[in-house]
Design a protein around this motif. Structure first.
Motif, PDB file in Angstrom:
ATOM      1  N   ARG A 114       0.831  -1.208   0.000  1.00  7.35           N
ATOM      2  CA  ARG A 114       0.000   0.000   0.000  1.00  7.35           C
ATOM      3  C   ARG A 114       0.863   1.254   0.000  1.00  7.35           C
ATOM      4  N   GLU A 115       1.919   1.221   0.763  1.00  6.31           N
ATOM      5  CA  GLU A 115       2.815   2.370   0.853  1.00  6.31           C
ATOM      6  C   GLU A 115       4.210   1.891   1.181  1.00  6.31           C
ATOM      7  N   GLY A 116       5.204   2.687   0.801  1.00  3.74           N
ATOM      8  CA  GLY A 116       6.584   2.345   1.097  1.00  3.74           C
ATOM      9  C   GLY A 116       7.275   1.668  -0.073  1.00  3.74           C
ATOM     10  N   ALA A 117       8.499   1.233   0.170  1.00  5.90           N
ATOM     11  CA  ALA A 117       9.299   0.576  -0.855  1.00  5.90           C
ATOM     12  C   ALA A 117       8.747  -0.805  -1.173  1.00  5.90           C
ATOM     13  N   TRP A 118       9.352  -1.433  -2.193  1.00  5.27           N
ATOM     14  CA  TRP A 118       8.851  -2.720  -2.653  1.00  5.27           C
ATOM     15  C   TRP A 118       8.972  -3.803  -1.579  1.00  5.27           C
ATOM     16  N   TYR A 119       9.901  -3.637  -0.657  1.00 12.03           N
ATOM     17  CA  TYR A 119      10.120  -4.637   0.394  1.00 12.03           C
ATOM     18  C   TYR A 119       9.398  -4.281   1.695  1.00 12.03           C
ATOM     19  N   ALA A 120       8.503  -3.308   1.650  1.00 10.15           N
ATOM     20  CA  ALA A 120       7.862  -2.815   2.874  1.00 10.15           C
ATOM     21  C   ALA A 120       7.085  -3.910   3.604  1.00 10.15           C
ATOM     22  N   ASN A 121       6.385  -4.758   2.869  1.00 13.37           N
ATOM     23  CA  ASN A 121       5.609  -5.826   3.509  1.00 13.37           C
ATOM     24  C   ASN A 121       6.509  -6.779   4.284  1.00 13.37           C
ATOM     25  N   TYR A 122       7.617  -7.173   3.666  1.00 12.07           N
ATOM     26  CA  TYR A 122       8.536  -8.091   4.328  1.00 12.07           C
ATOM     27  C   TYR A 122       9.211  -7.422   5.518  1.00 12.07           C
ATOM     28  N   ALA A 123       9.524  -6.135   5.393  1.00 18.03           N
ATOM     29  CA  ALA A 123      10.120  -5.402   6.518  1.00 18.03           C
ATOM     30  C   ALA A 123       9.147  -5.328   7.687  1.00 18.03           C
ATOM     31  N   ARG A 124       7.874  -5.093   7.403  1.00 15.68           N
ATOM     32  CA  ARG A 124       6.867  -5.058   8.458  1.00 15.68           C
ATOM     33  C   ARG A 124       6.749  -6.409   9.142  1.00 15.68           C
ATOM     34  N   PHE A 125       6.773  -7.460   8.368  1.00 17.28           N
ATOM     35  CA  PHE A 125       6.606  -8.804   8.937  1.00 17.28           C
ATOM     36  C   PHE A 125       7.761  -9.150   9.866  1.00 17.28           C
ATOM     37  N   PHE A 126       8.989  -8.952   9.415  1.00 21.89           N
ATOM     38  CA  PHE A 126      10.148  -9.371  10.201  1.00 21.89           C
ATOM     39  C   PHE A 126      10.542  -8.362  11.269  1.00 21.89           C
ATOM     40  N   SER A 127       9.891  -7.206  11.309  1.00 25.56           N
ATOM     41  CA  SER A 127      10.145  -6.250  12.384  1.00 25.56           C
ATOM     42  C   SER A 127       9.116  -6.363  13.510  1.00 25.56           C
ATOM     43  N   ASP A 128       8.115  -7.173  13.325  1.00 23.31           N
ATOM     44  CA  ASP A 128       7.055  -7.358  14.316  1.00 23.31           C
ATOM     45  C   ASP A 128       7.160  -8.771  14.889  1.00 23.31           C
ATOM     46  N   ARG A 129       7.524  -8.865  16.160  1.00 24.47           N
ATOM     47  CA  ARG A 129       7.706 -10.188  16.763  1.00 24.47           C
ATOM     48  C   ARG A 129       6.413 -10.982  16.783  1.00 24.47           C
ATOM     49  N   PHE A 130       5.293 -10.315  16.912  1.00 25.80           N
ATOM     50  CA  PHE A 130       4.005 -10.995  16.912  1.00 25.80           C
ATOM     51  C   PHE A 130       3.745 -11.674  15.569  1.00 25.80           C
ATOM     52  N   GLN A 131       4.358 -11.114  14.501  1.00 31.88           N
ATOM     53  CA  GLN A 131       4.187 -11.676  13.169  1.00 31.88           C
ATOM     54  C   GLN A 131       5.228 -12.761  12.882  1.00 31.88           C
ATOM     55  N   TYR A 132       6.509 -12.413  12.993  1.00 33.11           N
ATOM     56  CA  TYR A 132       7.519 -13.413  12.628  1.00 33.11           C
ATOM     57  C   TYR A 132       7.588 -14.564  13.632  1.00 33.11           C
ATOM     58  N   GLY A 133       7.026 -14.369  14.821  1.00 31.74           N
ATOM     59  CA  GLY A 133       6.964 -15.477  15.770  1.00 31.74           C
ATOM     60  C   GLY A 133       6.078 -16.616  15.315  1.00 31.74           C
ATOM     61  N   THR A 134       5.200 -16.342  14.342  1.00 31.48           N
ATOM     62  CA  THR A 134       4.335 -17.407  13.823  1.00 31.48           C
ATOM     63  C   THR A 134       5.127 -18.485  13.090  1.00 31.48           C
ATOM     64  N   ILE A 135       6.308 -18.138  12.581  1.00 29.45           N
ATOM     65  CA  ILE A 135       7.140 -19.142  11.904  1.00 29.45           C
ATOM     66  C   ILE A 135       7.560 -20.221  12.894  1.00 29.45           C
ATOM     67  N   ALA A 136       8.088 -19.799  14.047  1.00 29.52           N
ATOM     68  CA  ALA A 136       8.508 -20.762  15.071  1.00 29.52           C
ATOM     69  C   ALA A 136       7.322 -21.543  15.613  1.00 29.52           C
ATOM     70  N   ALA A 137       6.185 -20.868  15.795  1.00 26.08           N
ATOM     71  CA  ALA A 137       4.993 -21.552  16.311  1.00 26.08           C
ATOM     72  C   ALA A 137       4.524 -22.632  15.345  1.00 26.08           C
ATOM     73  N   THR A 138       4.583 -22.342  14.057  1.00 22.10           N
ATOM     74  CA  THR A 138       4.149 -23.328  13.063  1.00 22.10           C
ATOM     75  C   THR A 138       5.133 -24.485  12.972  1.00 22.10           C
ATOM     76  N   LEU A 139       6.434 -24.175  12.997  1.00 20.28           N
ATOM     77  CA  LEU A 139       7.441 -25.240  12.969  1.00 20.28           C
ATOM     78  C   LEU A 139       7.342 -26.123  14.209  1.00 20.28           C
ATOM     79  N   TRP A 140       7.028 -25.525  15.364  1.00 23.55           N
ATOM     80  CA  TRP A 140       6.913 -26.276  16.610  1.00 23.55           C
ATOM     81  C   TRP A 140       5.743 -27.249  16.563  1.00 23.55           C
ATOM     82  N   LEU A 141       4.779 -26.982  15.711  1.00 24.43           N
ATOM     83  CA  LEU A 141       3.676 -27.915  15.496  1.00 24.43           C
ATOM     84  C   LEU A 141       3.993 -28.916  14.391  1.00 24.43           C
TER      85      LEU A 141
END
Length: 292
Positions: free
Chosen positions: A48-75
């Motif tokens: 919606r706004e920002g550079a082309w990598y803005a979505n990925y930057a938002r995801f990996f800068s938010d622990r509530f978001q990138y923590g889902t990777i570990a939660a899914t792997l743990w399952l």
């Protein structure tokens, strides 16, 4: 007088019948897989706004978001490993039984029910007022219900029930495909059952088990209904698919949801590549010792 046939005209241009059969398959692959993948990539890098990598930057800068990777792997990883650990000995046992088809049909029943139906059934069976808790309280084993739903273990049980038949069927196909003469030869040479499994069956099974692991892992990693119905979607079982759903359909940010889905696919790809790479350390033969 009719002209040359279509086959003749195509042959004159160097196009044979095999090419005609391959072209529709290529078109279907492009329509069902290549185009959606490319569309997803483009959508994820047009935020919606920002550079082309803005979505990925938002995801990996938010622990509530990138923590889902570990939660899914743990399952996904423990469930996949346990399914394979259960599938191998059961497949070895079933291959010697005369009623193999009947037992296979019974074990495959959860697949026909679907994940939502299984999750709903587990809510009734494992819930605080379910049969399991009520039976334990009735026999004096427990004084109060034990919490087995709306947490990690509820999702784990659902994935185990729905994923085991898939892993079992694939494992059984590999086990029954090994030539019995190989085992008989090892037994004739004095190998014990344990030695025959470790030195004969396991090296032949590893390539097939690696493929089974990859397919079962991808299936478990994409968990969504079980995590919502039996887990804690805002807590321990907030898996990455829930994060993608919330971004796309609750926050109405389709580009962000697509970016999370791309991250999800990359994580799966890394695990699959690692497992297939480890497979090369074991036996690599022309036919894996299969029958025929």
């Amino acid at each position: 007088m009719s002209g040359p046939s279509l086959r003749t005209r195509l042959a004159a241009r160097g196009i044979d019948g095999t090419t005609l059969l391959v072209l529709p398959g290529v078109a279907v692959m492009a329509a069902l897989f290549v185009y959606p993948f490319l569309y997803g990539i483009v959508d994820s890098i047009t935020p919606r706004e920002g550079a082309w990598y803005a979505n990925y930057a938002r995801f990996f800068s938010d622990r509530f978001q990138y923590g889902t990777i570990a939660a899914t792997l743990w399952l996904a990883l423990p469930v996949t490993i346990l399914n394979l650990a259960l599938a191998v000995p059961i497949a070895f046992r079933v291959r010697l039984m005369s009623r193999q088809r009947l037992l296979t049909t019974i074990l495959v029943l959860p697949v026909t029910l679907g994940t939502v139906f299984v999750a709903d059934g587990l809510l009734t069976f494992l819930g605080p007022q379910g049969w399991f808790n009520r039976s334990l309280i009735l026999f004096g084993i427990l004084e109060s219900p034990v919490k087995l739903t709306n947490n990690y273990w509820g999702v784990f049980a659902s994935l185990l029930i729905t994923g085991f038949p898939f892993a079992f069927l694939l494992t059984l196909s590999y086990v029954t495909g090994i030539d019995p003469a190989i085992e008989q030869a090892a037994a004739t040479l004095g190998a014990s059952p344990r030695q025959r499994f470790v030195r004969v069956f396991l090296p032949l099974l590893v390539p097939g088990l690696a493929v089974t692991f990859c397919l079962a892992f991808v299936q478990a990693f994409a968990v969504f209904p079980s995590a919502v119905l039996l887990g804690a979607p805002a807590g321990a079982t907030r898996v990455i698919s829930i994060a993608a759903y919330q971004a796309a359909f609750e926050q109405y940010d389709h580009s962000m949801g697509t970016a999370i889905a791309i991250v999800m696919g990359v994580v799966e790809l890394l695990i699959v590549v690692a497992v297939l790479g480890l497979r090369s350390l074991f036996y690599r033969g022309p036919a894996g010792g299969t029958k025929g």
